[in-house]
Design a protein around this motif. Sequence first.
Motif, PDB file in Angstrom:
ATOM      1  N   GLY A 170      -3.437  -6.308  40.672  1.00 32.11           N
ATOM      2  CA  GLY A 170      -4.566  -5.864  39.864  1.00 32.11           C
ATOM      3  C   GLY A 170      -5.673  -6.892  39.759  1.00 32.11           C
ATOM      4  O   GLY A 170      -6.776  -6.568  39.317  1.00 32.11           O
ATOM      5  N   GLN A 171      -5.376  -8.147  40.154  1.00 34.87           N
ATOM      6  CA  GLN A 171      -6.437  -9.144  40.243  1.00 34.87           C
ATOM      7  C   GLN A 171      -7.162  -9.015  41.579  1.00 34.87           C
ATOM      8  O   GLN A 171      -6.633  -8.457  42.547  1.00 34.87           O
ATOM      9  N   ILE A 172      -8.390  -9.533  41.639  1.00 35.44           N
ATOM     10  CA  ILE A 172      -9.195  -9.497  42.856  1.00 35.44           C
ATOM     11  C   ILE A 172      -9.764 -10.890  43.075  1.00 35.44           C
ATOM     12  O   ILE A 172     -10.267 -11.514  42.134  1.00 35.44           O
ATOM     13  N   SER A 173      -9.689 -11.373  44.302  1.00 40.34           N
ATOM     14  CA  SER A 173     -10.369 -12.628  44.618  1.00 40.34           C
ATOM     15  C   SER A 173     -11.689 -12.316  45.320  1.00 40.34           C
ATOM     16  O   SER A 173     -11.768 -11.395  46.130  1.00 40.34           O
ATOM     17  N   PHE A 174     -12.709 -13.084  44.982  1.00 39.32           N
ATOM     18  CA  PHE A 174     -14.030 -12.962  45.591  1.00 39.32           C
ATOM     19  C   PHE A 174     -14.382 -14.298  46.225  1.00 39.32           C
ATOM     20  O   PHE A 174     -14.131 -15.353  45.641  1.00 39.32           O
ATOM     21  N   HIS A 175     -14.971 -14.257  47.422  1.00 40.98           N
ATOM     22  CA  HIS A 175     -15.455 -15.505  48.005  1.00 40.98           C
ATOM     23  C   HIS A 175     -16.761 -15.286  48.750  1.00 40.98           C
ATOM     24  O   HIS A 175     -17.026 -14.214  49.294  1.00 40.98           O
ATOM     25  N   HIS A 176     -17.572 -16.325  48.744  1.00 42.93           N
ATOM     26  CA  HIS A 176     -18.873 -16.344  49.398  1.00 42.93           C
ATOM     27  C   HIS A 176     -18.682 -16.292  50.909  1.00 42.93           C
ATOM     28  O   HIS A 176     -17.684 -16.795  51.436  1.00 42.93           O
ATOM     29  N   CYS A 177     -19.651 -15.707  51.613  1.00 41.58           N
ATOM     30  CA  CYS A 177     -19.499 -15.537  53.061  1.00 41.58           C
ATOM     31  C   CYS A 177     -19.443 -16.852  53.815  1.00 41.58           C
ATOM     32  O   CYS A 177     -18.957 -16.892  54.957  1.00 41.58           O
ATOM     33  N   ARG A 178     -19.896 -17.947  53.216  1.00 43.30           N
ATOM     34  CA  ARG A 178     -19.858 -19.247  53.892  1.00 43.30           C
ATOM     35  C   ARG A 178     -18.653 -20.095  53.464  1.00 43.30           C
ATOM     36  O   ARG A 178     -18.477 -21.208  53.959  1.00 43.30           O
ATOM     37  N   THR A 179     -17.827 -19.586  52.570  1.00 41.58           N
ATOM     38  CA  THR A 179     -16.663 -20.336  52.114  1.00 41.58           C
ATOM     39  C   THR A 179     -15.592 -20.362  53.200  1.00 41.58           C
ATOM     40  O   THR A 179     -15.197 -19.319  53.723  1.00 41.58           O
ATOM     41  N   VAL A 180     -15.115 -21.552  53.528  1.00 45.28           N
ATOM     42  CA  VAL A 180     -14.051 -21.694  54.525  1.00 45.28           C
ATOM     43  C   VAL A 180     -12.729 -21.294  53.862  1.00 45.28           C
ATOM     44  O   VAL A 180     -12.383 -21.788  52.787  1.00 45.28           O
ATOM     45  N   HIS A 181     -12.010 -20.390  54.519  1.00 49.15           N
ATOM     46  CA  HIS A 181     -10.760 -19.907  53.944  1.00 49.15           C
ATOM     47  C   HIS A 181      -9.769 -19.565  55.051  1.00 49.15           C
ATOM     48  O   HIS A 181     -10.123 -19.467  56.226  1.00 49.15           O
ATOM     49  N   GLY A 182      -8.531 -19.385  54.685  1.00 46.33           N
ATOM     50  CA  GLY A 182      -7.477 -19.031  55.618  1.00 46.33           C
ATOM     51  C   GLY A 182      -6.219 -18.721  54.836  1.00 46.33           C
ATOM     52  O   GLY A 182      -6.230 -18.717  53.603  1.00 46.33           O
ATOM     53  N   SER A 183      -5.129 -18.448  55.528  1.00 45.36           N
ATOM     54  CA  SER A 183      -3.868 -18.177  54.832  1.00 45.36           C
ATOM     55  C   SER A 183      -2.706 -18.556  55.728  1.00 45.36           C
ATOM     56  O   SER A 183      -2.754 -18.388  56.950  1.00 45.36           O
ATOM     57  N   GLY A 184      -1.669 -19.071  55.098  1.00 41.28           N
ATOM     58  CA  GLY A 184      -0.494 -19.511  55.833  1.00 41.28           C
ATOM     59  C   GLY A 184       0.478 -18.372  56.079  1.00 41.28           C
ATOM     60  O   GLY A 184       0.222 -17.219  55.722  1.00 41.28           O
ATOM     61  N   PRO A 185       1.616 -18.667  56.695  1.00 40.39           N
ATOM     62  CA  PRO A 185       2.616 -17.637  56.979  1.00 40.39           C
ATOM     63  C   PRO A 185       3.252 -17.108  55.699  1.00 40.39           C
ATOM     64  O   PRO A 185       3.200 -17.738  54.643  1.00 40.39           O
ATOM     65  N   ASN A 186       3.828 -15.933  55.829  1.00 38.11           N
ATOM     66  CA  ASN A 186       4.489 -15.275  54.707  1.00 38.11           C
ATOM     67  C   ASN A 186       5.968 -15.658  54.701  1.00 38.11           C
ATOM     68  O   ASN A 186       6.743 -15.176  55.516  1.00 38.11           O
ATOM     69  N   HIS A 187       6.343 -16.538  53.769  1.00 42.39           N
ATOM     70  CA  HIS A 187       7.732 -16.950  53.627  1.00 42.39           C
ATOM     71  C   HIS A 187       8.425 -16.185  52.506  1.00 42.39           C
ATOM     72  O   HIS A 187       9.506 -16.582  52.042  1.00 42.39           O
ATOM     73  N   GLY A 188       7.798 -15.098  52.070  1.00 45.10           N
ATOM     74  CA  GLY A 188       8.396 -14.285  51.021  1.00 45.10           C
ATOM     75  C   GLY A 188       9.436 -13.331  51.566  1.00 45.10           C
ATOM     76  O   GLY A 188       9.978 -13.516  52.661  1.00 45.10           O
ATOM     77  N   THR A 189       9.699 -12.279  50.800  1.00 45.18           N
ATOM     78  CA  THR A 189      10.740 -11.321  51.183  1.00 45.18           C
ATOM     79  C   THR A 189      10.170  -9.976  51.604  1.00 45.18           C
ATOM     80  O   THR A 189      10.908  -9.141  52.139  1.00 45.18           O
ATOM     81  N   GLU A 190       8.865  -9.755  51.361  1.00 45.06           N
ATOM     82  CA  GLU A 190       8.231  -8.483  51.697  1.00 45.06           C
ATOM     83  C   GLU A 190       6.928  -8.748  52.432  1.00 45.06           C
ATOM     84  O   GLU A 190       6.284  -9.785  52.227  1.00 45.06           O
ATOM     85  N   PRO A 191       6.476  -7.814  53.283  1.00 44.88           N
ATOM     86  CA  PRO A 191       5.179  -7.977  53.946  1.00 44.88           C
ATOM     87  C   PRO A 191       4.050  -8.081  52.927  1.00 44.88           C
ATOM     88  O   PRO A 191       4.094  -7.445  51.866  1.00 44.88           O
ATOM     89  N   ARG A 192       3.058  -8.904  53.237  1.00 49.22           N
ATOM     90  CA  ARG A 192       1.860  -8.989  52.398  1.00 49.22           C
ATOM     91  C   ARG A 192       0.918  -7.870  52.803  1.00 49.22           C
ATOM     92  O   ARG A 192       0.518  -7.754  53.954  1.00 49.22           O
TER      93      ARG A 192
END
Length: 271
Positions: free
Chosen positions: A202-224
Amino acid sequence: MTTPAIDETLLPGPEDTVFYRQHGWWISPVVLPGEVLDAAERGMARYYAGDLDTPDEGWTAPPHEGLRKHDYASLHVRELAHLVAQPLIAATAARLADTDSIRLWHDQLLYKPVDRPGTAANVGWYTDRQYWQSCTSEEMLTAWVGFHDVDETGGSVSFLDGSHRWDVSGLDFFSQDLGRLETEITRQGHALDIRHTRMRRGQISFHHCRTVHGSGPNHGTEPRRSLAIHLQPGDNTHRPCTAGHGNDRLVRLRAGVPDYADPEVCPQLWP
């Protein structure tokens, strides 16, 4: 056009907008109803099954393994379109970007499987702006909606804090090696500050188009599972460039120029 009624207390306040402009990202409180996200989950399953409400010539069956990224899914599945059209999302974007109106740019349906040997599913560092060179606006932004709780273990998005103020032109992105980037931004007088995120459903993240971002692998138990909603201020228009965008093939033309205000592809979401 009648502006939809929203709970003003759920919009970012002055301190939140200052934070966004200083840091290049901001995470809302829990603002999306569970039933909207439940429906979006059903819409995701329908999209992957090819059960579309409108034809999609670019649709292909998702791979059995690895990352999935499908553009424009909300144009073809009503449950995803309903999520994109939530007025609180676009109203928040308008306040953060300090603009009077917000249109859809496009969306991406995202699925990150649980990490297994040989099927790592991380996303390296990049900016959205590098793919949006045909746009005149420098204030475009992205709303990322997870369909469930997510944290760094599950492959949540991470931001390089304040990176929307850096000059990252010419740098090689989509690498987890931050060495070259750190050398360059240190030369510019900035510090490398990685901010990992933890978000409740229910939360939402917002980021500026010039913000450098990425995401690591999913080490959880369910698909993200999530939807990235890319948004444009109402004054954004097309500009000539060597690197176009997929929208250029979909939107109507005006005097031979792609119209990023095409209501079929880039509908106005706020007000």
